[in-house]
Design an enzyme around this catalytic site. Sequence first.
Site, PDB file in Angstrom:
ATOM      1  N   SER A 188       0.795  -1.232   0.000  1.00  0.00           N
ATOM      2  CA  SER A 188       0.000   0.000   0.000  1.00  0.00           C
ATOM      3  C   SER A 188       0.823   1.274   0.000  1.00  0.00           C
ATOM      4  CB  SER A 188      -1.060  -0.002   1.108  1.00  0.00           C
ATOM      5  OG  SER A 188      -0.482   0.076   2.366  1.00  0.00           O
TER       6      SER A 188
ATOM      7  N   THR B  80       0.720   2.030   4.941  1.00  0.00           N
ATOM      8  CA  THR B  80       1.111   3.424   4.723  1.00  0.00           C
ATOM      9  C   THR B  80       2.312   3.739   5.597  1.00  0.00           C
ATOM     10  OG1 THR B  80      -1.138   4.121   4.317  1.00  0.00           O
ATOM     11  CG2 THR B  80       0.342   5.804   5.179  1.00  0.00           C
TER      12      THR B  80
ATOM     13  N   THR C  65       1.282   6.938   0.653  1.00  0.00           N
ATOM     14  CA  THR C  65       0.470   5.716   0.551  1.00  0.00           C
ATOM     15  C   THR C  65      -0.120   5.578  -0.845  1.00  0.00           C
ATOM     16  OG1 THR C  65      -1.372   4.531   1.605  1.00  0.00           O
ATOM     17  CG2 THR C  65      -1.710   6.852   1.224  1.00  0.00           C
TER      18      THR C  65
ATOM     19  N   ARG D  91     -11.175   8.214  -4.937  1.00  0.00           N
ATOM     20  CA  ARG D  91     -11.175   8.287  -3.464  1.00  0.00           C
ATOM     21  C   ARG D  91      -9.828   8.831  -2.949  1.00  0.00           C
ATOM     22  NH1 ARG D  91      -7.958   6.011   0.910  1.00  0.00           N
ATOM     23  NH2 ARG D  91      -9.297   5.798   2.713  1.00  0.00           N
TER      24      ARG D  91
ATOM     25  N   THR E  52      -2.323   6.267  10.528  1.00  0.00           N
ATOM     26  CA  THR E  52      -2.478   5.196   9.549  1.00  0.00           C
ATOM     27  C   THR E  52      -3.787   4.481   9.858  1.00  0.00           C
ATOM     28  OG1 THR E  52      -1.447   3.232   8.556  1.00  0.00           O
ATOM     29  CG2 THR E  52      -1.147   3.503  10.922  1.00  0.00           C
ATOM     30  N   GLY E  53      -4.304   3.767   8.861  1.00  0.00           N
ATOM     31  CA  GLY E  53      -5.571   3.067   9.067  1.00  0.00           C
ATOM     32  C   GLY E  53      -6.642   3.612   8.148  1.00  0.00           C
TER      33      GLY E  53
HETATM   34  C1  SD4 Z   1      -5.853   5.652   3.622  1.00  0.00           C
HETATM   35  N1  SD4 Z   1      -4.757   5.903   5.752  1.00  0.00           N
HETATM   36  O1  SD4 Z   1      -5.728   5.849   2.425  1.00  0.00           O
HETATM   37  C2  SD4 Z   1      -4.617   5.340   4.434  1.00  0.00           C
HETATM   38  C3  SD4 Z   1      -4.423   3.866   4.446  1.00  0.00           C
HETATM   39  C4  SD4 Z   1      -3.400   3.378   5.377  1.00  0.00           C
HETATM   40  O2  SD4 Z   1      -1.858   1.814   5.875  1.00  0.00           O
HETATM   41  O3  SD4 Z   1      -3.058   3.935   6.380  1.00  0.00           O
HETATM   42  N2  SD4 Z   1      -2.825   2.278   5.073  1.00  0.00           N
HETATM   43  O4  SD4 Z   1      -6.935   5.652   4.192  1.00  0.00           O
END
Ligand code: SD4
Length: 327
Positions: free
Chosen positions: A87, A189, A207, A217, A240-241
């Site tokens: 990612s 990320t 990311t 998106r 992250t998340g």
């Molecule tokens: C997102 N926060 O695009 C990012 C994804 C992520 O580890 O953190 N991936 O929503």
Amino acid sequence: MKTNRRSFLEKTGLGALSLLLSNRLFAKSSKSMDGLTKAKGPIFLSTWTHGQMANEEALRVLANGGSGLDAVEKGVMLIEADPEGSSVGLGGLPDRTGKVTLDACIMSADGNCGAVCMLENILHPISVARKVMEDTPHVMLAGDGAYEFASANGFEKVDLLTKKSKAAFKNWKKEQKYKPIINVENHDTIGMLGMDEKGDIYGSCTTSGLAYKMRGRIGDSPIIGAGLFIDNEVGGAVATGLGESIIKVAGSAIIVELMRHGYSPQEACEEAVNRIVNNEDTKDIQVGFLAISKSGETGAYAIHPGFNFAISNQEGTRLVNSDYLVK
Ligand code: SD4
């Protein structure tokens, strides 16, 4: 004339009283979550296992005379170029139309920042974000405009799909279910916070976003205040998340603001997680935050188990499992 709250408080002397009270309220423990850092830099803090490599690169950059900004840029570039990460950058999983789209931002100790989102076919979105910051009057460029800007500045066109990510996409096409998985399987990320020897704080975040997202998106990662925020007088935070959940509470900005009002980095990360959990059903949602204060104290917190991060200083690099809410 309308009296604003501040001048009202000043006139009535309540300003000093409320400051005293809030200092009391917020005068909490200043123990670091892992007891590792309460010193000045260099300190680097990065999300997930690959944060170790990124941090060590950042330390090398500083040791070789680079700036704190160079360090947080070059540190995450290593991960952008790694085809194994699913990612970030090369090898990142595509959106549901099969295109890899990149989000990144960088923020400097002087308060300046730059970002790109929905950028395609560029290996180092973080460096384009830095160029946006340094060479344009803007903060964020998106999509084709970001690509044209990158091309005009000498960034080469690169196909970011790898054999592995093409195969994963082909496999996904069979059922086409959009179900973000909550931990490292689907979230890697890289977000980095760095403090240099002078105690100045910098941050970067890059990311390819969530696998199989809708075309167009944008997540939290390129959004200053959501995925990353630095205030060199106070500290920095990175996330992250699931980006949607982070954006809804302005996660990184909130953490820095809480630190400004006396929360330790750990307490501030916990409060940001609480806000997300109070906002929506987080049974299947993972979010992790990292924070650093001006004194070099660090914090980390996630909703669920599984979030880890790397912390590096002159004594070395450690991978730490973050504390979390849902026990
Ligand atoms: C997102 N926060 O695009 C990012 C994804 C992520 O580890 O953190 N991936 O929503």
